[in-house]
Design a protein around this motif. Structure first.
Motif, PDB file in Angstrom:
ATOM      1  N   LYS A   1      41.773  50.623  34.923  1.00  0.00           N
ATOM      2  CA  LYS A   1      41.340  50.332  36.296  1.00  0.00           C
ATOM      3  C   LYS A   1      40.832  48.899  36.456  1.00  0.00           C
ATOM      4  N   THR A   2      41.131  48.057  35.461  1.00  0.00           N
ATOM      5  CA  THR A   2      40.853  46.622  35.586  1.00  0.00           C
ATOM      6  C   THR A   2      41.526  46.095  36.856  1.00  0.00           C
ATOM      7  N   ILE A   3      40.791  45.311  37.619  1.00  0.00           N
ATOM      8  CA  ILE A   3      41.363  44.743  38.846  1.00  0.00           C
ATOM      9  C   ILE A   3      41.973  43.388  38.509  1.00  0.00           C
ATOM     10  N   THR A   4      43.285  43.279  38.624  1.00  0.00           N
ATOM     11  CA  THR A   4      43.966  42.036  38.270  1.00  0.00           C
ATOM     12  C   THR A   4      44.157  41.180  39.523  1.00  0.00           C
ATOM     13  N   CYS A   5      43.660  39.942  39.472  1.00  0.00           N
ATOM     14  CA  CYS A   5      43.823  39.037  40.616  1.00  0.00           C
ATOM     15  C   CYS A   5      44.689  37.859  40.199  1.00  0.00           C
TER      16      CYS A   5
END
Lengths: 189, 593
Positions: free
Chosen positions: B435-439
């Motif tokens: 659930k790492t948020i990749t930007c």
């Protein structure tokens, strides 16, 4: 004898073109020339420096602390930052111009006071308002060539056709104003 | 013809003069200008940016095996990425000559670490050259290609920042050496590195090493300058120039330009004829360790630390006791000028919002956005290497879950870095349901190294139109279901999108898409973004001097000494409008043109 000239300033002030003209002229005059620049962060408001060394034979491209014959600073605080690179008997040319780092814009730091007095008390200094001279000529961007003119006058090599070099290396539309800036700079010394 | 050239320009000139036909690289300071300058010879040399250094080197290997002279250039850490093919290419050897340029960065002017890539030559058992000025940069490309072909081995030219970015006089030839292209002949036992073949190649590689060691003894690249025999100095690369500068006629010099394998007989002979032997090196005691292992007594690392850069001054002081008078001045009030986001930088709005969010760990990457660790954003927790943001973010997120800690991880990287080594890490995010948020901050160019095209920008190194990879489609095809593409200058949208991502419990990607304001706008940029430039002003009457806008860290905004209100430097403002959205008094307005 190798001569050492250190040009310092802030990214975007045109130290690159000034040092390019200087080194090209010195090479064409028959000197061995080396120049060093640190790239990378200059576009983001960082401190920039060009080391120019010339003579019969040059080994290192880098000027050490205490070794510069002439220090040309395009900005006041940079002159103080690099002052220890100047030989005690060297000459410093300082542009009366301030550029604030981001920490000053946010009020976290303050621009140091009395920099010019401090420099004058330590070294043989020539202070000029190259930005104002350039603005009077019609374009503040030629500030770098005003400073180059002052530097050339201090170096005192007259066998080089500096104005011819400017003609060759500057865009056609800007040749006139750059030559005027160069002459104005020479007259400041 | 005499020209003033940087080391990088001279290498490019050497590539042209000595008949290189194929060149590939990934940009990285201080190596970037090598390929940019090779691209200027595009009539004779095919050149390209690769998505990463491994791809660049493998492409150059392929070109060599197929029968044209080739080159690949990268910064020191890039060789880590390209190390895998390098080691095996030493086994197979070349068809036409292949040169790898490694530009190391002692002193870390623009890098995350110092590493001495001379070690790679010994490690991979390949030939190594170390030029000490621009002229040698050009000449050694020619010699390296010749050695590569004569000894059937890839050649490494190892330079450092001061070689890359120093100018010196170079005598250029007017003609290019036109090498006849070599025929490609299928040789499975040479080019198919399966164990049965590699075992034979391994033995053959040792034989090639022995022959290279003989060459090292006789080549003019390794030369002695006899002066005062009281002090003998062995040095390579820029350090030779520093030593020569510092000690002049007061020492004799063994200048090493070919440094793997070393000319140990020549070194032993030189050592026997001087009273005191110094081996002076930046980085690791690469020469010294080998010289000592050969039983030769010398000094070096006991006196010079190997941390950061050397200087002529330090050498003169420590070896000859030369000191020079320095103007002492009080520099305590001199304020540092750390690099900062430019006025109008599309990263500003994104990090302004991200930095305000609580209970996050933000894993960063290599690029301009790494500057967001600085005040006023404080919005980067880690920077390791190219592409590491997503994978370190993934590991960290899993660790927080293992520990039962309610902290979200946001991984931040740029478009070019995503193409470099971010894609495989995002694949891992999907595969292992992170659930790492990749930007992905897509500013339509490779920014930090000075605006190089990349697989997403729509153009190639030669300036020709190229297929522009669609990042959103790449993410979707990897299996990411939650993707939003937003304008990072729209603060409300940035905040909403981050909030949306935080509420998800599965892989999510936010793409910000807005061009770097310093890039040269392509027609496609103009069509997509329109004229993005305008100016913003402060209504002095309305400004309450609350200083909220200063939190944007914009170099165009400052507090006026006279009015005590905020002012915007018109020469710097590009019109991103981030400050106007922050201003609670609505005192900042756009100039209507």
């Amino acid at each position: 004898m190798v001569k050492n000239i250190l040009l310092v300033g802030v990214g975007g002030q045109g130290t690159l073109l000034a040092s390019k003209l200087l080194t090209t002229g010195l090479m064409e005059a028959g000197y061995d020339v080396k120049m060093n620049e640190i790239h990378g962060m200059s576009q983001r408001g960082g401190s920039v420096s060009s080391h120019v060394r010339y003579g019969e034979k040059v080994f290192s491209p880098v000027i050490d602390r205490g070794a510069a014959d002439i220090l040309v600073s395009f900005e006041e605080m940079e002159a103080l930052r690099w002052l220890e690179y100047l030989k005690p008997e060297g000459k410093v040319v300082v542009n009366k111009f301030r550029s604030n780092p981001v920490s000053m814009l946010t009020g976290d730091t303050k621009y140091p006071e009395n920099i010019l007095d401090l420099i004058t008390s330590k070294a043989d200094a020539i202070i000029l308002d190259a930005c104002q001279i350039a603005e009077k000529l019609g374009n503040s961007r030629v500030m770098n060539i005003v400073l180059l003119g002052a530097l050339i006058e201090v170096i005192g090599i007259n066998s080089i056709d500096w104005e011819g070099l400017i003609e060759k290396h500057v865009k056609y539309d800007f040749v006139d104003i750059n030559i005027k800036a160069f002459k104005a700079g020479r007259n400041q010394v | 013809m005499k020209r003033l050239m940087t080391g990088n320009e001279a290498i490019a000139r050497g590539a042209w003069e000595y008949g290189i036909c194929f060149a590939s690289a990934y940009p990285g300071t201080p190596s970037t200008e090598i390929l940019e300058n090779i691209a200027l010879y595009n009539k004779d040399i095919y050149s390209e940016w690769a998505p990463n250094e491994k791809v660049a080197l493998e492409s150059a290997i392929g070109a060599s095996i197929a029968g044209v002279r080739s080159l690949s250039a990268m910064k020191h850490v890039g060789v880590n990425v390209a190390a895998d093919p390098l080691f095996t290419f030493a086994y197979t050897g070349v068809n036409s000559g292949m040169v790898l340029i490694s530009a190391d960065d002692p002193g870390m002017h623009s890098s995350q670490n110092e590493q001495d890539n001379r070690n790679y030559a010994a490690f991979a058992k390949i030939a190594m050259f170390e030029p000490s000025d621009s002229q040698e940069c050009k000449d050694m490309v020619g010699e390296a290609l010749k050695i590569s072909e004569d000894f059937d081995i890839p050649a490494l030219i190892r330079i450092t920042t001061r070689i890359s970015h120093s100018k010196g006089i170079v005598v250029c030839e007017d003609e290019r050496l036109e090498m006849p292209n070599k025929p490609y002949i299928k040789k499975m036992e040479k080019y198919v590195a399966v164990p049965a073949h590699s075992r034979k190649l391994r033995i053959n590689l040792e034989d090639r090493q022995k022959r290279l060691a003989e060459y090292s003894e006789t080549t003019s690249m390794n030369s002695i300058e006899w002066e005062n025999r009281g002090i003998g100095v062995i040095a390579s690369g820029i350090v030779y120039q520093y030593a020569r500068e510092a000690l002049g006629d007061g020492a004799s010099y063994l200048k090493l330009g070919f440094t793997h394998p070393l000319p140990m007989k020549k070194i032993r002979d030189f050592a026997s004829k001087v009273d005191k032997l110094w081996v002076i090196e930046e980085g690791d005691p690469y020469l010294e360790n080998q010289i000592k292992a050969a039983g030769i007594i010398c000094s070096g690392r006991d006196t010079f630390s190997g941390i950061g850069e050397l200087s002529a001054g330090e050498i003169g002081l420590k070896i000859a006791g030369n000191s020079c008078e320095v103007l002492s001045s009080d520099t305590s009030k001199v304020v540092p000028r750390p690099p900062a986001f430019c006025a109008g930088c599309p990263h500003r709005g994104f990090f302004y919002q991200l930095g305000k969010m609580k209970n996050l760990m933000i894993t960063g990457d290599i690029g301009c956005y790494a500057l967001a660790f600085n005040k006023p954003f404080n919005a980067i927790d880690t920077v390791i290497c190219m592409g590491a943001s997503i994978s370190t973010g993934h590991g960290a997120q899993k660790a927080f879950e293992i520990k039962g800690e309610d902290r979200r991880v946001v991984a931040v990287l740029g478009d070019s870095t995503f193409f470099h080594t971010g894609i495989n890490s995002l694949l891992n995010i999907v595969y292992n349901n992170s659930k790492t948020i990749t930007c992905i901050l897509d500013n339509r160019i490779t920014g930090m190294t000075g605006h190089q095209e990349n697989p997403g920008s729509g153009y190639n190194l030669r300036g020709e139109p190229a297929s522009a990879v669609n990042i959103e489609e790449v993410c979707r095809s990897l299996g990411v279901k939650n993707i939003q593409t937003i304008n990072p200058n729209d603060l409300k949208k940035v905040k909403e999108t981050l909030k949306w991502a935080m509420e998800l419990d599965e892989p999510v990607v936010i793409i910000t898409r807005w061009p770097c304001v310093l890039k040269k706008f392509s027609q496609e940029d103009k069509t997509e973004f329109g004229n993005i430039f305008s100016k913003y002003h402060v209504d002095i009457e309305a400004c309450t001097a609350c200083k909220a806008c200063l939190k944007a860290g914009c170099p165009a905004i400052s507090l006026s000494k006279d009015s005590k209100k905020v002012e915007i430097a018109q020469a710097s403002c590009t019109g991103c409008g981030v400050c106007a959205q922050i201003c609670p008094a609505e005192a900042i307005f756009r100039e209507e043109i």
